[in-house]
Design a protein around this motif. Sequence first.
Motif, mmCIF file in Angstrom:
data_model
loop_
_atom_site.group_PDB
_atom_site.id
_atom_site.type_symbol
_atom_site.label_atom_id
_atom_site.label_comp_id
_atom_site.label_asym_id
_atom_site.label_seq_id
_atom_site.Cartn_x
_atom_site.Cartn_y
_atom_site.Cartn_z
ATOM 1 N N ARG A 95 -8.621 34.115 -14.083
ATOM 2 C CA ARG A 95 -7.326 33.790 -13.482
ATOM 3 C C ARG A 95 -7.228 32.328 -13.087
ATOM 4 N NH1 ARG A 95 -6.678 37.273 -16.078
ATOM 5 N NH2 ARG A 95 -5.958 39.388 -15.655
ATOM 6 N N ALA A 96 -8.379 31.628 -13.107
ATOM 7 C CA ALA A 96 -8.388 30.200 -12.789
ATOM 8 C C ALA A 96 -9.527 29.526 -13.536
ATOM 9 C CB ALA A 96 -8.541 29.983 -11.290
ATOM 10 N N VAL A 97 -9.311 28.260 -13.864
ATOM 11 C CA VAL A 97 -10.351 27.413 -14.450
ATOM 12 C C VAL A 97 -10.448 26.177 -13.574
ATOM 13 C CG1 VAL A 97 -11.151 26.129 -16.460
ATOM 14 C CG2 VAL A 97 -9.833 28.231 -16.784
ATOM 15 N N VAL A 98 -11.668 25.826 -13.193
ATOM 16 C CA VAL A 98 -11.901 24.633 -12.378
ATOM 17 C C VAL A 98 -12.605 23.603 -13.254
ATOM 18 C CG1 VAL A 98 -13.050 23.703 -10.326
ATOM 19 C CG2 VAL A 98 -12.120 26.046 -10.290
ATOM 20 N N SER A 99 -12.094 22.390 -13.243
ATOM 21 C CA SER A 99 -12.693 21.282 -13.975
ATOM 22 C C SER A 99 -12.262 19.996 -13.284
ATOM 23 C CB SER A 99 -12.251 21.293 -15.437
ATOM 24 O OG SER A 99 -12.846 20.224 -16.167
ATOM 25 N N SER A 100 -12.795 18.874 -13.741
ATOM 26 C CA SER A 100 -12.344 17.610 -13.157
ATOM 27 C C SER A 100 -11.223 16.974 -13.979
ATOM 28 C CB SER A 100 -13.510 16.626 -13.006
ATOM 29 O OG SER A 100 -14.104 16.359 -14.256
ATOM 30 N N TYR A 101 -10.985 17.502 -15.176
ATOM 31 C CA TYR A 101 -9.884 16.999 -15.990
ATOM 32 C C TYR A 101 -9.531 18.053 -17.034
ATOM 33 C CZ TYR A 101 -7.017 14.199 -19.077
ATOM 34 O OH TYR A 101 -5.958 13.741 -19.830
ATOM 35 N N PHE A 102 -8.214 18.250 -17.229
ATOM 36 C CA PHE A 102 -7.707 19.170 -18.246
ATOM 37 C C PHE A 102 -6.842 18.396 -19.235
ATOM 38 C CE2 PHE A 102 -8.374 21.837 -14.532
ATOM 39 C CZ PHE A 102 -9.021 22.943 -15.068
ATOM 40 N N ALA A 103 -6.966 18.754 -20.503
ATOM 41 C CA ALA A 103 -6.043 18.204 -21.493
ATOM 42 C C ALA A 103 -4.632 18.669 -21.138
ATOM 43 C CB ALA A 103 -6.429 18.685 -22.893
ATOM 44 N N ASP A 104 -3.653 17.773 -21.289
ATOM 45 C CA ASP A 104 -2.287 18.064 -20.840
ATOM 46 C C ASP A 104 -1.688 19.309 -21.487
ATOM 47 O OD1 ASP A 104 -2.282 15.898 -19.140
ATOM 48 O OD2 ASP A 104 -1.266 14.568 -20.541
ATOM 49 N N VAL A 118 -7.395 24.222 -11.937
ATOM 50 C CA VAL A 118 -7.677 23.566 -10.655
ATOM 51 C C VAL A 118 -8.509 22.322 -10.940
ATOM 52 C CG1 VAL A 118 -8.793 23.798 -8.405
ATOM 53 C CG2 VAL A 118 -7.604 25.765 -9.424
ATOM 54 N N ALA A 119 -7.925 21.156 -10.732
ATOM 55 C CA ALA A 119 -8.625 19.898 -10.997
ATOM 56 C C ALA A 119 -9.227 19.358 -9.704
ATOM 57 C CB ALA A 119 -7.680 18.871 -11.603
ATOM 58 N N VAL A 120 -10.542 19.161 -9.716
ATOM 59 C CA VAL A 120 -11.271 18.603 -8.575
ATOM 60 C C VAL A 120 -11.927 17.296 -9.017
ATOM 61 C CG1 VAL A 120 -11.661 20.862 -7.511
ATOM 62 C CG2 VAL A 120 -13.349 19.947 -9.124
ATOM 63 N N SER A 121 -12.509 16.580 -8.085
ATOM 64 C CA SER A 121 -13.171 15.326 -8.445
ATOM 65 C C SER A 121 -14.435 15.603 -9.256
ATOM 66 C CB SER A 121 -13.538 14.546 -7.177
ATOM 67 O OG SER A 121 -14.570 15.219 -6.472
ATOM 68 N N ASP A 122 -14.897 14.584 -9.962
ATOM 69 C CA ASP A 122 -16.148 14.714 -10.718
ATOM 70 C C ASP A 122 -17.301 15.106 -9.802
ATOM 71 O OD1 ASP A 122 -15.027 14.020 -13.197
ATOM 72 O OD2 ASP A 122 -15.415 11.891 -12.908
ATOM 73 N N GLU A 123 -17.341 14.522 -8.613
ATOM 74 C CA GLU A 123 -18.413 14.820 -7.662
ATOM 75 C C GLU A 123 -18.371 16.272 -7.206
ATOM 76 O OE1 GLU A 123 -19.852 13.609 -3.139
ATOM 77 O OE2 GLU A 123 -18.247 12.475 -4.082
ATOM 78 N N THR A 124 -17.175 16.743 -6.868
ATOM 79 C CA THR A 124 -17.032 18.139 -6.433
ATOM 80 C C THR A 124 -17.392 19.095 -7.559
ATOM 81 O OG1 THR A 124 -15.329 17.548 -4.821
ATOM 82 C CG2 THR A 124 -15.407 19.850 -5.520
ATOM 83 N N LEU A 125 -16.962 18.769 -8.771
ATOM 84 C CA LEU A 125 -17.289 19.621 -9.919
ATOM 85 C C LEU A 125 -18.799 19.718 -10.100
ATOM 86 C CD1 LEU A 125 -16.343 21.305 -12.337
ATOM 87 C CD2 LEU A 125 -16.327 19.184 -13.670
ATOM 88 N N ALA A 126 -19.495 18.605 -10.028
ATOM 89 C CA ALA A 126 -20.950 18.605 -10.191
ATOM 90 C C ALA A 126 -21.610 19.465 -9.115
ATOM 91 C CB ALA A 126 -21.481 17.179 -10.148
ATOM 92 N N ARG A 127 -21.123 19.356 -7.899
ATOM 93 C CA ARG A 127 -21.672 20.182 -6.804
ATOM 94 C C ARG A 127 -21.439 21.671 -7.060
ATOM 95 N NH1 ARG A 127 -19.340 18.649 -1.196
ATOM 96 N NH2 ARG A 127 -20.846 20.235 -0.547
#
Length: 198
Positions: A95-104, A118-127
């Motif tokens: 129901r959701a995908v979390v990444s730091s960047y999604f193709a438009d 759900v787009a988060v920062s690169d740092e948050t994604l790595a954590r």
Amino acid sequence: MEKFQTLTSTAVPLPLENIDTDQIIPARFLKATTREGFGENLFRDWRYDAGGAPQPEFVLNDARYGGQVLVAGKNFGCGSSREHAAWALYDAGFRAVVSSYFADIFRGNALNTGLLPVAVSDETLARLLAAITAEPGLELLIDLPSQSLTVPAWGEAFGFDLDPYKKECLLNGYDDLDYLLNLKPAIAAYEKQRAWTW
């Protein structure tokens, strides 16, 4: 489309960058025009060998991981435009995908399907990827009204951006046509009070 308000779930970690739509759902499975049945071929060439046997090292075949959230590497959904990629993820139970960047284009197709990117920062994604890999039972809470992703075990919340129109559609379970039909009473009221001049 299902309404999306909040989601509490464990997650599946997929720490690969530049996952394109052909990896999400290979082109040879794009023969149907309805949304059902694509989930069984999600990540087909990574999940199964040439003979159709499950690849035990692939995360979707690992019984330790499950849930309605996929946490994937940066630049998720790049490549060719195909709604089927979002359909396959949704049909597989995500129901959701979390990444730091999604193709438009993928982002748009996901939102039109009811799948929340759900787009988060690169740092948050790595954590997140490191934590979920180490602790498969780690829960995430995604709250659409507040546009936040919370890791209750950390006591931390992370905000994410979302187009206000798409947010309203998800909260109410509207596709684009449903949204317009929802405005019909307001349109009719406006038309009644409008003075026509010929």
